[in-house]
Design an enzyme around this catalytic site. Structure first.
Site, mmCIF file in Angstrom:
data_model
loop_
_atom_site.group_PDB
_atom_site.id
_atom_site.type_symbol
_atom_site.label_atom_id
_atom_site.label_comp_id
_atom_site.label_asym_id
_atom_site.label_seq_id
_atom_site.Cartn_x
_atom_site.Cartn_y
_atom_site.Cartn_z
ATOM 1 N N PHE A 226 -7.612 21.881 -24.488
ATOM 2 C CA PHE A 226 -7.862 20.448 -24.595
ATOM 3 C C PHE A 226 -9.078 20.155 -23.722
ATOM 4 O O PHE A 226 -9.255 20.765 -22.665
ATOM 5 C CB PHE A 226 -6.652 19.604 -24.163
ATOM 6 C CG PHE A 226 -6.944 18.139 -24.332
ATOM 7 C CD1 PHE A 226 -6.983 17.586 -25.599
ATOM 8 C CD2 PHE A 226 -7.250 17.333 -23.246
ATOM 9 C CE1 PHE A 226 -7.331 16.256 -25.780
ATOM 10 C CE2 PHE A 226 -7.585 15.996 -23.425
ATOM 11 C CZ PHE A 226 -7.621 15.452 -24.693
ATOM 12 N N THR A 227 -9.894 19.204 -24.174
ATOM 13 C CA THR A 227 -11.207 18.965 -23.551
ATOM 14 C C THR A 227 -11.146 18.844 -22.022
ATOM 15 O O THR A 227 -11.750 19.648 -21.308
ATOM 16 C CB THR A 227 -11.842 17.703 -24.156
ATOM 17 O OG1 THR A 227 -10.917 16.621 -24.048
ATOM 18 C CG2 THR A 227 -12.190 17.928 -25.625
ATOM 19 N N PHE B 193 -19.095 14.944 -26.520
ATOM 20 C CA PHE B 193 -18.691 14.077 -27.641
ATOM 21 C C PHE B 193 -18.596 12.606 -27.256
ATOM 22 O O PHE B 193 -18.765 11.734 -28.091
ATOM 23 C CB PHE B 193 -17.349 14.561 -28.218
ATOM 24 C CG PHE B 193 -16.233 14.588 -27.210
ATOM 25 C CD1 PHE B 193 -16.064 15.685 -26.373
ATOM 26 C CD2 PHE B 193 -15.359 13.515 -27.084
ATOM 27 C CE1 PHE B 193 -15.036 15.712 -25.437
ATOM 28 C CE2 PHE B 193 -14.327 13.533 -26.162
ATOM 29 C CZ PHE B 193 -14.171 14.626 -25.315
ATOM 30 N N LYS C 81 -0.408 8.101 -23.289
ATOM 31 C CA LYS C 81 0.021 8.512 -24.627
ATOM 32 C C LYS C 81 1.509 8.159 -24.793
ATOM 33 O O LYS C 81 1.831 7.016 -24.990
ATOM 34 C CB LYS C 81 -0.227 10.013 -24.830
ATOM 35 C CG LYS C 81 -1.545 10.523 -24.238
ATOM 36 C CD LYS C 81 -2.788 10.081 -24.975
ATOM 37 C CE LYS C 81 -4.093 10.411 -24.264
ATOM 38 N NZ LYS C 81 -4.334 11.750 -23.823
ATOM 39 N N TYR D 213 0.836 -1.201 0.000
ATOM 40 C CA TYR D 213 0.000 0.000 0.000
ATOM 41 C C TYR D 213 0.872 1.253 0.000
ATOM 42 O O TYR D 213 0.569 2.228 -0.674
ATOM 43 C CB TYR D 213 -0.935 0.016 1.216
ATOM 44 C CG TYR D 213 -1.946 1.140 1.113
ATOM 45 C CD1 TYR D 213 -3.143 0.947 0.433
ATOM 46 C CD2 TYR D 213 -1.681 2.398 1.647
ATOM 47 C CE1 TYR D 213 -4.059 1.974 0.293
ATOM 48 C CE2 TYR D 213 -2.588 3.439 1.503
ATOM 49 C CZ TYR D 213 -3.778 3.231 0.830
ATOM 50 O OH TYR D 213 -4.668 4.252 0.691
ATOM 51 N N ARG E 10 -13.301 15.735 -34.008
ATOM 52 C CA ARG E 10 -12.697 16.835 -33.265
ATOM 53 C C ARG E 10 -13.159 18.118 -33.941
ATOM 54 O O ARG E 10 -12.457 18.680 -34.773
ATOM 55 C CB ARG E 10 -11.162 16.727 -33.263
ATOM 56 C CG ARG E 10 -10.599 15.795 -32.188
ATOM 57 C CD ARG E 10 -10.998 16.242 -30.824
ATOM 58 N NE ARG E 10 -10.461 15.424 -29.729
ATOM 59 C CZ ARG E 10 -11.184 15.053 -28.664
ATOM 60 N NH1 ARG E 10 -12.455 15.343 -28.572
ATOM 61 N NH2 ARG E 10 -10.629 14.386 -27.684
ATOM 62 N N ASP F 294 1.565 20.698 -20.233
ATOM 63 C CA ASP F 294 0.884 19.430 -20.479
ATOM 64 C C ASP F 294 1.875 18.595 -21.285
ATOM 65 O O ASP F 294 2.061 18.809 -22.484
ATOM 66 C CB ASP F 294 -0.414 19.675 -21.257
ATOM 67 C CG ASP F 294 -1.209 18.388 -21.464
ATOM 68 O OD1 ASP F 294 -0.594 17.310 -21.466
ATOM 69 O OD2 ASP F 294 -2.439 18.464 -21.636
#
Ligand SMILES: *Cc1c(COP(=O)(O)O)cnc(C)c1O
Length: 470
Positions: A137-138, A462, A271, A85, A395, A228
């Protein structure tokens, strides 16, 4: 192999092809479907590719998020999971990898990118604040808005023009940023939100010169610069290829230098990092770290796992190291470029230059006869699936959502259908099949009629919206 056209440019005589720096050890059989089956599946999914069952998909280009193939070393790492943990050894391996390749002092692990976005937005933003960024970005913008901020797009104008060949369409427009600082005041801007290879602009990079200049401007006003870093590795390749002075520098060196101009970063490891789940937040500031480390316990998990299993952290630590290999990045971006060049040769309208992770079809020009209100990019994604079982993503106006003030659609200049290439998953033959299907839809474009929205969820519409053909 037709990779030749990409990787041996300029050498017309003596064919020397260039191929992926890996071979296949395990395969996953794909489902081939016929057109009537796809027509049924598409209607059941409300003409939204997010609502298709993946079993009904042949080549899945919905996203490059969490869809990478792990290496044998990463899979071996999964068996070294220390599922304690607290204080898992895999956490310390991950911390070491982030420090070594990204250079930030403190690490906060999270279950994926939006977990990190939530923590940083909640910690730094006060209601009424303003966040400038190089295009939205969303999930990033939503977390900033939920924390009470207004987002301002300060990307260069060229980013909104799919035909502009500007080499760094991800750059911040310094005049726009300076004007916003003048207008709202630096104390209302907790940070500048800078993204590497801007997803919504077509996977377009930020130059090193630009991040350096943004850093200087931020320093003059005492504003933080946060990154980001989700696709920074791909951004580093574009710097190596296009920016003076970087041709001889490795991806790892470029990445470290770029991050060095920023105060911290959030990361969707799904990613660049070649894993199926994971993410993190990293900062240099000690007291900010204290706060974030406290908050992570509330929303993600203890500060030494943040929602990930020990085995996930191990695969991630190994993935980070693999992700900065020059051969890997060249092959990854090279495959995307191969698809883009094929479509360009056939005069199919796409966003150029071809970006790092995806080819973006320009649905405005593709369906020049359709108004944006009948969702051309969503229509194209549906037609492509119907033609061949290839899954892509909208998009455009659907992804952009509604203006929180007026309730009307936001109408982005870019109306795109994204063919996103997973890392190390598909071969060049798959790319040929994709290109040929896009061509078939293009040849039949005059028959497309568009869609009507019949169900619309409140957040990130979306993902779950439903449509009917007009
Ligand atoms: C995917 C993504 C995110 C969000 O990360 P998740 O892991 O999907 O939660 C944030 N920023 C960018 C640029 C992304 O592509």
């Amino acid at each position: 192999m037709r990779h030749q056209s990409l990787h041996t440019m300029g050498q017309q005589h003596g064919r020397r092809s260039w191929a992926e720096p890996w071979k296949i050890k395990m395969v996953e059989p794909l489902n081939m479907t016929d057109r009537p089956t796809r027509a049924r599946a598409l209607a059941d999914a409300g003409y939204n590719t997010f609502l298709l069952h993946s079993a009904d998909v042949y080549i899945d280009l919905l996203t490059d998020s969490g869809t990478s193939a792990m290496s044998d070393r990463q899979w071996a790492g999964m068996l070294l999971g220390d599922e304690a943990y607290a204080g898992s050894r895999n956490y310390y391996h991950l911390e070491e990898a982030v420090r070594r390749f990204y250079g930030y002092r403190h690490l906060v692990p999270t279950h994926q990118g939006r977990g990190a976005e939530h923590l940083i937005s909640r910690t730094l933003i006060r209601p009424g604040d303003h966040i400038p960024g190089n295009m939205y970005f969303t999930t990033t913008r939503l977390h900033q808005e939920l924390a009470g901020a207004t987002f301002h797009d300060v990307i260069v104008d060229e980013a909104h023009d799919p035909e502009s060949l500007h080499p760094f369409k991800g750059d911040v427009d310094l005049a726009k940023l300076a004007a916003l600082i003048d207008e709202v005041g630096a104390e209302q801007i907790p940070y500048v939100s800078l993204a590497g290879t801007v997803n919504m602009a077509g996977g377009q990079p930020v130059s090193m010169a630009n991040v350096r200049a943004v850093r200087e401007l931020c320093d003059r006003h005492g504003i933080r610069l946060l990154l980001d870093a989700t696709r920074m590795v791909e951004n580093a390749l574009f710097i190596q290829e296009r920016e003076e002075g970087y041709a001889q520098r490795s991806i790892a060196e470029i990445l470290l230098e770029f991050c060095g101009y920023t105060d911290g970063a959030w990361m969707s490891s799904k990613k660049d990092h070649l894993v199926n789940i994971g993410g993190w937040l990293a900062v240099n500031d000690d007291s900010l770290f204290e706060e974030l480390r406290n908050l992570v316990v509330v929303y993600e998990g203890l500060h030494t796992y943040g929602g990930m299993a020990g085995r996930d952290m191990e695969a991630l630590a190994i993935g980070i190291e693999e992700s900065v290999s020059d051969d890997h990045v060249r092959s990854r971006v090279g495959q995307v470029r191969y698809l883009g060049e094929l479509l360009t040769q056939w005069q199919i309208p796409i966003v150029r230059p071809v970006g790092g992770h995806a080819v973006f079809l320009d649905a405005r020009r593709f369906y020049a006869h359709l108004a944006q209100d009948v969702f051309p990019a969503q229509t194209l994604a549906a037609e492509l699936y119907l033609d061949s079982g290839i899954r892509s993503m909208e998009r455009g106006i659907v992804s952009a959502g509604r203006d929180p003030e007026t309730g009307d659609h936001k109408r982005p200049k870019l109306e795109l259908t994204r063919l996103t290439i997973p890392r190390r998953v598909y071969t060049q033959a798959h790319m040929d099949v994709v290109a040929e299907s896009v061509k078939a839809c293009f040849d039949a474009r005059d028959a497309a009629r568009g869609l009507r929205l019949v169900y619309e969820p409140r957040y990130l519409r979306f993902f779950q919206a439903r449509f009917e053909p007009l």
